[in-house]
Design an enzyme around this catalytic site. Structure first.
Site, PDB file in Angstrom:
ATOM      1  CB  ALA A  66      -0.892  -0.022   1.231  1.00 16.28           C
ATOM      2  N   GLY A 111       0.672  -4.962   0.834  1.00 13.18           N
ATOM      3  CA  GLY A 111      -0.486  -5.114  -0.050  1.00 13.18           C
ATOM      4  C   GLY A 111      -0.140  -5.818  -1.359  1.00 13.18           C
ATOM      5  CD  GLU A 114      -2.162  -7.654   2.890  1.00 11.60           C
ATOM      6  OE1 GLU A 114      -1.848  -6.516   2.491  1.00 11.60           O
ATOM      7  OE2 GLU A 114      -2.752  -7.862   3.957  1.00 11.60           O
ATOM      8  CD  GLU A 134       1.545  -5.368   5.796  1.00 13.76           C
ATOM      9  OE1 GLU A 134       2.348  -6.261   6.170  1.00 13.76           O
ATOM     10  OE2 GLU A 134       0.897  -5.450   4.753  1.00 13.76           O
TER      11      GLU A 134
HETATM   12  N1  DAK Z   1       4.548   3.297  -0.694  1.00 12.08           N
HETATM   13  C1  DAK Z   1       4.925   4.476  -1.246  1.00 12.08           C
HETATM   14  N2  DAK Z   1       6.060   4.660  -1.931  1.00 12.08           N
HETATM   15  C2  DAK Z   1       6.879   3.599  -2.060  1.00 12.08           C
HETATM   16  C3  DAK Z   1       6.571   2.340  -1.516  1.00 12.08           C
HETATM   17  C4  DAK Z   1       5.324   2.193  -0.804  1.00 12.08           C
HETATM   18  N3  DAK Z   1       4.930   1.049  -0.274  1.00 12.08           N
HETATM   19  N4  DAK Z   1       7.578   1.491  -1.800  1.00 12.08           N
HETATM   20  C5  DAK Z   1       8.476   2.211  -2.502  1.00 12.08           C
HETATM   21  N5  DAK Z   1       8.058   3.471  -2.674  1.00 12.08           N
HETATM   22  C6  DAK Z   1       8.743   4.566  -3.364  1.00 12.08           C
HETATM   23  C7  DAK Z   1       9.913   5.080  -2.544  1.00 12.08           C
HETATM   24  O1  DAK Z   1       9.466   6.009  -1.583  1.00 12.08           O
HETATM   25  C8  DAK Z   1      10.774   5.725  -3.613  1.00 12.08           C
HETATM   26  O2  DAK Z   1      10.222   6.964  -3.947  1.00 12.08           O
HETATM   27  P1  DAK Z   1      11.174   8.269  -4.208  1.00 12.08           P
HETATM   28  O3  DAK Z   1      11.978   8.423  -2.980  1.00 12.08           O
HETATM   29  O4  DAK Z   1      12.001   7.852  -5.402  1.00 12.08           O
HETATM   30  O5  DAK Z   1      10.211   9.375  -4.491  1.00 12.08           O
HETATM   31  C9  DAK Z   1      10.553   4.805  -4.813  1.00 12.08           C
HETATM   32  O6  DAK Z   1       9.352   4.088  -4.550  1.00 12.08           O
HETATM   33  C10 DAK Z   1      11.680   3.801  -4.978  1.00 12.08           C
HETATM   34  O7  DAK Z   1      11.836   3.122  -3.744  1.00 12.08           O
HETATM   35  P2  DAK Z   1      13.262   2.980  -3.014  1.00 12.08           P
HETATM   36  O8  DAK Z   1      14.165   4.116  -3.372  1.00 12.08           O
HETATM   37  O9  DAK Z   1      12.996   2.740  -1.577  1.00 12.08           O
HETATM   38  O10 DAK Z   1      13.817   1.664  -3.728  1.00 12.08           O
HETATM   39  P3  DAK Z   1      14.790   0.587  -3.105  1.00 12.08           P
HETATM   40  O11 DAK Z   1      15.149  -0.329  -4.225  1.00 12.08           O
HETATM   41  O12 DAK Z   1      15.903   1.220  -2.323  1.00 12.08           O
HETATM   42  O13 DAK Z   1      13.896  -0.234  -2.066  1.00 12.08           O
HETATM   43  C11 DAK Z   1      11.912  -1.407  -1.325  1.00 12.08           C
HETATM   44  C12 DAK Z   1      12.786  -0.970  -2.527  1.00 12.08           C
HETATM   45  C13 DAK Z   1      10.635  -2.044  -1.890  1.00 12.08           C
HETATM   46  C14 DAK Z   1      12.669  -2.425  -0.475  1.00 12.08           C
HETATM   47  C15 DAK Z   1      11.593  -0.150  -0.457  1.00 12.08           C
HETATM   48  O14 DAK Z   1      11.066   0.863  -1.326  1.00 12.08           O
HETATM   49  C16 DAK Z   1      10.562  -0.440   0.580  1.00 12.08           C
HETATM   50  O15 DAK Z   1      10.898  -0.972   1.652  1.00 12.08           O
HETATM   51  N6  DAK Z   1       9.346  -0.002   0.348  1.00 12.08           N
HETATM   52  C17 DAK Z   1       8.263  -0.138   1.297  1.00 12.08           C
HETATM   53  C18 DAK Z   1       7.789  -1.565   1.340  1.00 12.08           C
HETATM   54  C19 DAK Z   1       6.725  -1.756   2.385  1.00 12.08           C
HETATM   55  O16 DAK Z   1       6.931  -1.515   3.573  1.00 12.08           O
HETATM   56  N7  DAK Z   1       5.585  -2.206   1.908  1.00 12.08           N
HETATM   57  C20 DAK Z   1       4.442  -2.400   2.801  1.00 12.08           C
HETATM   58  C21 DAK Z   1       3.625  -1.166   2.781  1.00 12.08           C
HETATM   59  S1  DAK Z   1       2.404  -1.234   4.054  1.00 12.08           S
HETATM   60  C22 DAK Z   1      -4.485  -1.308   5.920  1.00 12.08           C
HETATM   61  C23 DAK Z   1      -4.509  -1.321   4.569  1.00 12.08           C
HETATM   62  C24 DAK Z   1      -3.445  -1.792   3.889  1.00 12.08           C
HETATM   63  C25 DAK Z   1      -2.329  -2.226   4.564  1.00 12.08           C
HETATM   64  C26 DAK Z   1      -2.316  -2.229   5.939  1.00 12.08           C
HETATM   65  C27 DAK Z   1      -3.382  -1.783   6.620  1.00 12.08           C
HETATM   66  N8  DAK Z   1      -5.544  -0.709   6.614  1.00 12.08           N
HETATM   67  C28 DAK Z   1      -6.093   0.486   6.047  1.00 12.08           C
HETATM   68  C29 DAK Z   1      -5.876  -1.213   7.908  1.00 12.08           C
HETATM   69  C30 DAK Z   1      -1.179  -2.577   3.828  1.00 12.08           C
HETATM   70  C31 DAK Z   1      -0.014  -1.993   4.216  1.00 12.08           C
HETATM   71  C32 DAK Z   1       1.150  -2.052   3.384  1.00 12.08           C
HETATM   72  O17 DAK Z   1       1.185  -2.614   2.318  1.00 12.08           O
END
Ligand code: DAK
Length: 260
Positions: A66, A111, A114, A134
């Site tokens: 997400a 997400g 998921e 998360e």
């Molecule tokens: N959201 C927003 N932007 C993201 C992103 C994300 N999940 N993942 C990556 N990006 C963006 C980065 O901010 C960066 O943007 P700029 O800085 O260039 O503007 C760009 O994509 C490239 O990412 P990185 O520079 O970080 O690239 P790397 O190769 O160094 O790293 C990575 C890739 C995938 C390991 C890293 O980006 C990362 O850790 N990203 C976050 C992954 C993550 O934590 N995903 C889970 C998100 S939480 C709910 C509803 C839904 C959910 C939960 C609750 N409710 C409403 C109850 C679900 C939650 C999630 O999915």
């Protein structure tokens, strides 16, 4: 119809949905979820499409979760709405009659993992990475990760991954049954399409009933599940494709299915 955050392509009996927000590694915000929802409605209502493949744009990411920037300042109500929208879209994928293959071409986190879990079959490229990070962000999986992941890979391993925000690389995901096959990145879509075409050549109603029998049966006790199977099996006899399939076998020719 053109979408802002996804690309929909149709190739004969296949449809390919590409999540397309490369600047955020294809992370899901509300508009992207709404685009996915609209595409799923299109696919459900298009009799020419037999199988859907979902993938991500670029070579690095399927869906990196997400959109954290989008969701970081939610209040409780907004969080609930966002969770419900995603849950509804993913459940529609899971329940639709037509099979859905996730071609996971990189990060499938939060997400993104998921979304892959809501598909019927997961194929991965060698650089794919799966995880539910998360709790490291102060929330829990909101699109079914706490429910579908343990059902697929077992409770103990799912708890380990979710509690510790640990990721699984492609071959480890294969080892635990999270993905069916791992391919070189350049081969992933070719292999996904090959499998999709093979599925598309079967009797479509029977494939849909098989999906329903497995999906519904996995949620209930075995006796109820066997009843679901026999009901759906007998309903196949209301289709022309059943007669065509069996007649073609007896007449030693290839069947011509009509999806009915
Ligand atoms: N959201 C927003 N932007 C993201 C992103 C994300 N999940 N993942 C990556 N990006 C963006 C980065 O901010 C960066 O943007 P700029 O800085 O260039 O503007 C760009 O994509 C490239 O990412 P990185 O520079 O970080 O690239 P790397 O190769 O160094 O790293 C990575 C890739 C995938 C390991 C890293 O980006 C990362 O850790 N990203 C976050 C992954 C993550 O934590 N995903 C889970 C998100 S939480 C709910 C509803 C839904 C959910 C939960 C609750 N409710 C409403 C109850 C679900 C939650 C999630 O999915």
């Amino acid at each position: 119809m053109a979408y802002e955050n996804v690309i929909l392509e149709k190739e004969n009996e296949l449809a390919i949905l590409t999540i397309n927000r490369p600047k955020a590694l294809n992370a899901l915000n509300k508009d992207t979820l709404l685009d996915i929802k609209a595409v799923i409605e299109d696919i459900k209502n298009d009799p020419a499409v037999k199988v859907l493949i979902i993938t991500g744009s670029g070579e690095k990411s399927f869906v990196a979760g997400a959109d954290i920037a989008y969701m970081k300042d939610f209040n409780v109500r907004q969080a609930r709405d966002f969770a419900q929208l995603g849950q509804q879209v993913f459940r529609t994928i899971e329940l639709m009659e037509k099979p859905v293959i996730a071609a996971v071409n990189g990060f499938a986190l939060g997400g993104g993992c998921e979304l892959a879990l809501s598909c019927d079959i997961r194929l991965a490229s060698e650089n794919a990475v799966f995880g539910q990070p998360e709790v490291g962000l102060g929330v829990i999986p909101g699109y079914g990760g706490t429910q579908r992941l343990p059902r697929l890979i077992g409770e103990g391993l799912a708890k380990e991954l979710i509690f510790s925000s640990s990721n699984l690389k492609a071959y480890d995901a294969y080892r635990v049954g999270l993905v069916n096959h791992v391919y070189q990145a350049a081969e992933l879509m070719t292999e996904a399409k090959k499998l999709a075409v093979k599925i598309a050549r079967q009797a479509p109603v029977a494939v849909g009933y098989a999906k329903a029998a497995i999906g519904r049966g996995m949620q209930v006790d075995l006796d109820t599940a066997m009843q679901i199977e026999s009901d759906l099996f007998s309903m196949c006899y209301a289709t022309e494709d059943q007669r065509e399939g069996m007649n073609a076998f007896v007449e030693k020719r290839k069947p011509q299915f009509k999806a009915g």
